[in-house]
Write a protein that holds these residues in place. Sequence first.
Motif, PDB file in Angstrom:
ATOM      1  N   ILE A 225      -5.573   4.105 -11.566  1.00  0.00           N
ATOM      2  CA  ILE A 225      -5.515   3.354 -10.220  1.00  0.00           C
ATOM      3  C   ILE A 225      -6.046   1.947 -10.433  1.00  0.00           C
ATOM      4  N   ALA A 244      -8.078   1.132  -2.404  1.00  0.00           N
ATOM      5  CA  ALA A 244      -6.915   1.382  -3.298  1.00  0.00           C
ATOM      6  C   ALA A 244      -5.943   2.187  -2.711  1.00  0.00           C
ATOM      7  N   SER A 245      -6.331   3.362  -2.309  1.00  0.00           N
ATOM      8  CA  SER A 245      -5.592   4.275  -1.738  1.00  0.00           C
ATOM      9  C   SER A 245      -4.697   3.658  -0.632  1.00  0.00           C
ATOM     10  N   LYS A 247      -3.761   0.622  -0.203  1.00  0.00           N
ATOM     11  CA  LYS A 247      -3.145  -0.546  -0.866  1.00  0.00           C
ATOM     12  C   LYS A 247      -1.846  -0.015  -1.367  1.00  0.00           C
ATOM     13  N   LYS A 248      -2.185   1.070  -2.119  1.00  0.00           N
ATOM     14  CA  LYS A 248      -1.350   1.612  -3.104  1.00  0.00           C
ATOM     15  C   LYS A 248      -0.303   2.778  -2.201  1.00  0.00           C
ATOM     16  N   ILE A 300      -0.304   9.242  -6.615  1.00  0.00           N
ATOM     17  CA  ILE A 300      -0.034   7.913  -6.985  1.00  0.00           C
ATOM     18  C   ILE A 300       1.523   7.767  -6.730  1.00  0.00           C
ATOM     19  N   GLU A 303       6.847   5.201  -9.770  1.00  0.00           N
ATOM     20  CA  GLU A 303       7.818   3.952 -10.164  1.00  0.00           C
ATOM     21  C   GLU A 303       8.569   4.357 -11.268  1.00  0.00           C
TER      22      GLU A 303
END
Length: 543
Positions: A225, A244-245, A247-248, A300, A303
Amino acid sequence: MKKQIFFLLLLLSNTIFAQQKRVETSIDTTKNKIGAEFKLTLKTSVDTLSKVLFPNLKSFGQLEVIQSYPIDTVKNNDRYELIKRYGLTQFDSGRYVIPSVKVLINNKAYQTESIPVEVANVQVDTLKQKMFDIKDIQSANDTIGNWWKYLLGLIVLLGIGVGVYWYLKNRQKKKIEEEVYKTPIEKATSLLNNLEKKELWQKGEIKEYYSELTDIARNYIEEAIEIPAMESTTSELIAGLKAASVKKKMTLTPETIENLERVLKQADLVKFAKSKPLEYEITDDRNKIQKAILTLDSSIPVEIAEEEDILLNEAQRQKQIALQLKKKRNKRIVTSVLTVVILLLAVTFYLMATKGFDYVKDNLLGHPSKELLEGEWVKSEYGNPGVIVETPNVLLRTDMSKSLPKDGAALVKDMQSFTYGNWVDSFYLMVSTLHYKQETQVDLKKSMEAYLQYMETQGAQNMIVKQEDYETKEGITGIKSYGTFTRDNGLTSGKERMYYEILLFSQEGGLQQVLILHQEGDKYANEISERVLSSVELKHEDR
């Protein structure tokens, strides 16, 4: 007139006597045991302006100086009494004379008195002294075959070093393969499994268990992360994870974050408050960590990586593996070498403790005289009349006719010399025979004196000479001289003490000689000398 002349002579004699008595000579005892110390005292009384120089000698006649004591000075009104003492000794019994020596007072020489002394043997009481049986004959060492022992020892040490190297290589290679992972989740899962195999909490190491458990979770969060989880407190980590959760755009449930926070706080209590959870609580915490890591990984966003990025990541991974393998290989080499060195040192120290330093030095580093002694000996005949002798190597013919004085060379018909080494070496052996043109009655003692003088011309200093009759096993008589002297050492620019033995025989108007010269205290050279001299045989030749 006659009376005047008488009184003048009397006055002169008193003056001479007074001058000779300027130095008083005394000794503490005239009888002593072998090796005991005689204390010789020289005393003189001079005015305060006089300059006195006492002799600085290594020996007084055949007595060796073992201690030169400092000069004692006693002031008596306007005069000084100077006292010089010497410690003398002798290691052979007999009667000796301490010769007269010169003491310089204002550059004028005054002679000391000569003193006879006696050196007695140490008496051994054979009635009280315990006696032992004669030892059985001991078999000689197989010196020719000893080399294989050193080779075997070297092979064993190298084998140990190679074994340590390959063991560490296989172990570290496996460890590296376990440590390098493709993804953070793969690493975290593997580390969790390894943690369970250690069975830390079952052994009572609960603190260590929780420390590794939370480190695995924190390390995963930091790598996957990308937030500073290892240096953060529990509160900071949870706050950073929530941010972060968002934001991501991670789909995290409050339950996942609460379970992770609960385990982290439990770990803090164990590490800092010495809390001891129950067994079911420990198992539950481990399951919560594993479930939290899996949930975080699945939340997550994925990508889609291009093919080039995949190849690049794999290349970086392989490069990282190769770098770690290189570091581990260097470490294996150092460890293997250190293992061999430690084993070698351990064996060396053990041998030094049990056999002594000289044994280790002579057997591991080598000793020239020892190699001569243990080599293959040769028994040959040299010269005419022949001298049969056993030596460590074949003696080489040497031309020593130039060493003869011109007057002596005219009387010599034939001279043959055979040597091992040179005069300046640490070990020197010579066998020579000399035959005169006319029948000559050879005086062995004078011949020995002449050869000792020749040794002094070759650099021998402070010679101690001992002489005795000698007889071979065949009953041929001669004389033997032996002792020590000092000479300059060309390598160290210092002095070295040498031991010598000379045998002289006279047959058919000729002269046969055996000379052995080596460094004093060389036990192997002493054994060589004994073996060589005990093998000497003289052969008659018809002329």
